[in-house]
Write a protein that holds these residues in place. Structure first.
Motif, PDB file in Angstrom:
ATOM      1  N   ASP A  23       0.820  -1.220   0.000  1.00 32.67           N
ATOM      2  CA  ASP A  23       0.000   0.000   0.000  1.00 32.67           C
ATOM      3  C   ASP A  23       0.855   1.271   0.000  1.00 32.67           C
ATOM      4  N   HIS A  24       2.114   1.131   0.338  1.00 34.37           N
ATOM      5  CA  HIS A  24       2.994   2.289   0.500  1.00 34.37           C
ATOM      6  C   HIS A  24       3.214   2.986  -0.841  1.00 34.37           C
ATOM      7  N   PRO A  25       2.971   4.308  -0.890  1.00 35.25           N
ATOM      8  CA  PRO A  25       3.246   5.022  -2.142  1.00 35.25           C
ATOM      9  C   PRO A  25       4.739   5.114  -2.404  1.00 35.25           C
ATOM     10  N   ALA A  26       5.095   5.431  -3.631  1.00 39.72           N
ATOM     11  CA  ALA A  26       6.505   5.520  -4.008  1.00 39.72           C
ATOM     12  C   ALA A  26       7.236   6.564  -3.162  1.00 39.72           C
ATOM     13  N   HIS A  27       6.527   7.624  -2.787  1.00 40.78           N
ATOM     14  CA  HIS A  27       7.169   8.698  -2.034  1.00 40.78           C
ATOM     15  C   HIS A  27       6.150   9.333  -1.084  1.00 40.78           C
ATOM     16  N   VAL A  28       6.554   9.546   0.152  1.00 42.00           N
ATOM     17  CA  VAL A  28       5.719  10.261   1.120  1.00 42.00           C
ATOM     18  C   VAL A  28       6.564  11.419   1.630  1.00 42.00           C
ATOM     19  N   ARG A  33       0.579  15.774   6.305  1.00 43.33           N
ATOM     20  CA  ARG A  33       0.301  17.151   5.845  1.00 43.33           C
ATOM     21  C   ARG A  33      -1.008  17.214   5.072  1.00 43.33           C
ATOM     22  N   GLN A  34      -1.200  16.261   4.198  1.00 45.64           N
ATOM     23  CA  GLN A  34      -2.362  16.315   3.318  1.00 45.64           C
ATOM     24  C   GLN A  34      -3.520  15.505   3.880  1.00 45.64           C
ATOM     25  N   ALA A  35      -4.711  15.973   3.573  1.00 47.29           N
ATOM     26  CA  ALA A  35      -5.927  15.289   3.985  1.00 47.29           C
ATOM     27  C   ALA A  35      -6.233  14.158   3.008  1.00 47.29           C
ATOM     28  N   LEU A  36      -7.102  13.265   3.426  1.00 45.78           N
ATOM     29  CA  LEU A  36      -7.548  12.172   2.570  1.00 45.78           C
ATOM     30  C   LEU A  36      -8.713  12.696   1.727  1.00 45.78           C
ATOM     31  N   VAL A  37      -8.424  13.012   0.465  1.00 41.91           N
ATOM     32  CA  VAL A  37      -9.404  13.570  -0.468  1.00 41.91           C
ATOM     33  C   VAL A  37      -9.670  12.525  -1.542  1.00 41.91           C
ATOM     34  N   VAL A  38     -10.935  12.128  -1.667  1.00 44.33           N
ATOM     35  CA  VAL A  38     -11.324  11.036  -2.567  1.00 44.33           C
ATOM     36  C   VAL A  38     -12.378  11.523  -3.561  1.00 44.33           C
ATOM     37  N   CYS A 143      -5.968   5.187   6.074  1.00 48.05           N
ATOM     38  CA  CYS A 143      -4.560   5.282   6.433  1.00 48.05           C
ATOM     39  C   CYS A 143      -4.125   6.664   5.965  1.00 48.05           C
ATOM     40  N   TYR A 144      -3.972   7.582   6.909  1.00 47.74           N
ATOM     41  CA  TYR A 144      -3.658   8.958   6.559  1.00 47.74           C
ATOM     42  C   TYR A 144      -2.211   9.137   6.105  1.00 47.74           C
ATOM     43  N   VAL A 145      -1.330   8.218   6.455  1.00 53.12           N
ATOM     44  CA  VAL A 145       0.057   8.288   5.983  1.00 53.12           C
ATOM     45  C   VAL A 145       0.117   7.921   4.498  1.00 53.12           C
ATOM     46  N   TYR A 146      -0.547   6.853   4.114  1.00 52.63           N
ATOM     47  CA  TYR A 146      -0.548   6.402   2.722  1.00 52.63           C
ATOM     48  C   TYR A 146      -1.624   7.103   1.891  1.00 52.63           C
ATOM     49  N   GLY A 162      -6.321   8.307  -2.156  1.00 51.20           N
ATOM     50  CA  GLY A 162      -6.597   9.734  -2.108  1.00 51.20           C
ATOM     51  C   GLY A 162      -5.812  10.466  -3.180  1.00 51.20           C
ATOM     52  N   ASN A 163      -6.329  11.596  -3.605  1.00 52.40           N
ATOM     53  CA  ASN A 163      -5.686  12.397  -4.630  1.00 52.40           C
ATOM     54  C   ASN A 163      -4.819  13.459  -3.956  1.00 52.40           C
ATOM     55  N   ARG A 164      -3.506  13.261  -3.979  1.00 52.85           N
ATOM     56  CA  ARG A 164      -2.569  14.172  -3.311  1.00 52.85           C
ATOM     57  C   ARG A 164      -2.616  15.573  -3.910  1.00 52.85           C
ATOM     58  N   GLN A 165      -2.744  15.664  -5.236  1.00 56.23           N
ATOM     59  CA  GLN A 165      -2.772  16.964  -5.894  1.00 56.23           C
ATOM     60  C   GLN A 165      -4.015  17.753  -5.473  1.00 56.23           C
ATOM     61  N   ARG A 166      -5.172  17.103  -5.478  1.00 54.58           N
ATOM     62  CA  ARG A 166      -6.396  17.797  -5.063  1.00 54.58           C
ATOM     63  C   ARG A 166      -6.356  18.146  -3.579  1.00 54.58           C
ATOM     64  N   ALA A 167      -5.774  17.268  -2.778  1.00 56.31           N
ATOM     65  CA  ALA A 167      -5.641  17.554  -1.343  1.00 56.31           C
ATOM     66  C   ALA A 167      -4.799  18.814  -1.145  1.00 56.31           C
ATOM     67  N   GLU A 168      -3.716  18.912  -1.897  1.00 58.09           N
ATOM     68  CA  GLU A 168      -2.843  20.076  -1.794  1.00 58.09           C
ATOM     69  C   GLU A 168      -3.562  21.341  -2.268  1.00 58.09           C
ATOM     70  N   GLU A 169      -4.322  21.228  -3.364  1.00 60.46           N
ATOM     71  CA  GLU A 169      -5.093  22.377  -3.860  1.00 60.46           C
ATOM     72  C   GLU A 169      -6.096  22.853  -2.808  1.00 60.46           C
ATOM     73  N   CYS A 170      -6.783  21.916  -2.192  1.00 68.99           N
ATOM     74  CA  CYS A 170      -7.765  22.269  -1.157  1.00 68.99           C
ATOM     75  C   CYS A 170      -7.089  22.898   0.052  1.00 68.99           C
TER      76      CYS A 170
END
Length: 174
Positions: A23-28, A33-38, A143-146, A162-170
């Motif tokens: 489940d671990h993303p390539a890079h954290v 920092r980011q919210a779980l945005v789906v 899982c808020y880390v992943y 979750g969408n990291r880009q959209r989370a960052e935009e929000c």
């Protein structure tokens, strides 16, 4: 005489939900920092900025989102819900409630549940917030880390990333 209580198990309670290295993303870069945005389908519309908030006791849909979905305000049922903490320093009254189908997953493996939303009329970077009631209906675990959400379904585990880009935009729009 007192009889021992019989345990009644909730649907899906037999399904273990785990997070591990696959489940671990390539890079954290900055864990937490980011919210779980789906992006579930809500009431037949794909919403791309839905915050999964395990700290919220409500599911919230913004009036602007409801209008964008083409659902008239006349579809709301009465609610006397008053709440605060969604927007810093603001108290809010619900405009009403609406129950909509919420779908997670893809065409080959998905789950649909009916969720009740409180509709509020203030601006947000999000389209909706899914709180503890949504987690409970879907028996979902975050899982808020992943930045992943997992839930059981008839065809196996559904993993929503979750969408990291959209989370960052929000986060930037605050």
């Amino acid at each position: 005489m007192v009889a021992p209580a019989t345990t009644t198990y909730l649907k899906w309670s037999k399904t273990p939900i785990t997070f591990d290295q696959p489940d671990h993303p390539a890079h954290v870069a900055t864990p937490g920092r980011q919210a779980l945005v789906v992006n579930p389908v809500v009431g037949g519309t794909r919403l791309t900025k839905v915050l999964m908030d395990g700290g919220s006791g409500l599911n919230i849909l913004y009036a602007e989102t409801l209008r964008g979905m083409g659902i008239p305000m006349s579809k709301l049922s009465e609610s006397n819900m008053r709440f605060h903490g969604v927007m810093p320093g603001k108290k809010a009254n619900s405009l009403g409630q609406i129950t909509l189908d919420v779908v997670f997953g893809e065409s080959k493996n998905y789950r649909t549940e009916k969720l009740t939303f409180e509709v509020v009329d203030f601006h947000s970077a999000y389209h909706a917030i899914l709180g503890r009631p949504a987690y409970a209906h879907f028996m979902a675990r975050p899982c808020y880390v992943y930045l992943k959400l997992k839930m059981p379904s008839p065809k196996g585990m559904i993993t929503v990333t979750g969408n990291r880009q959209r989370a960052e935009e929000c986060l930037q729009k605050g």
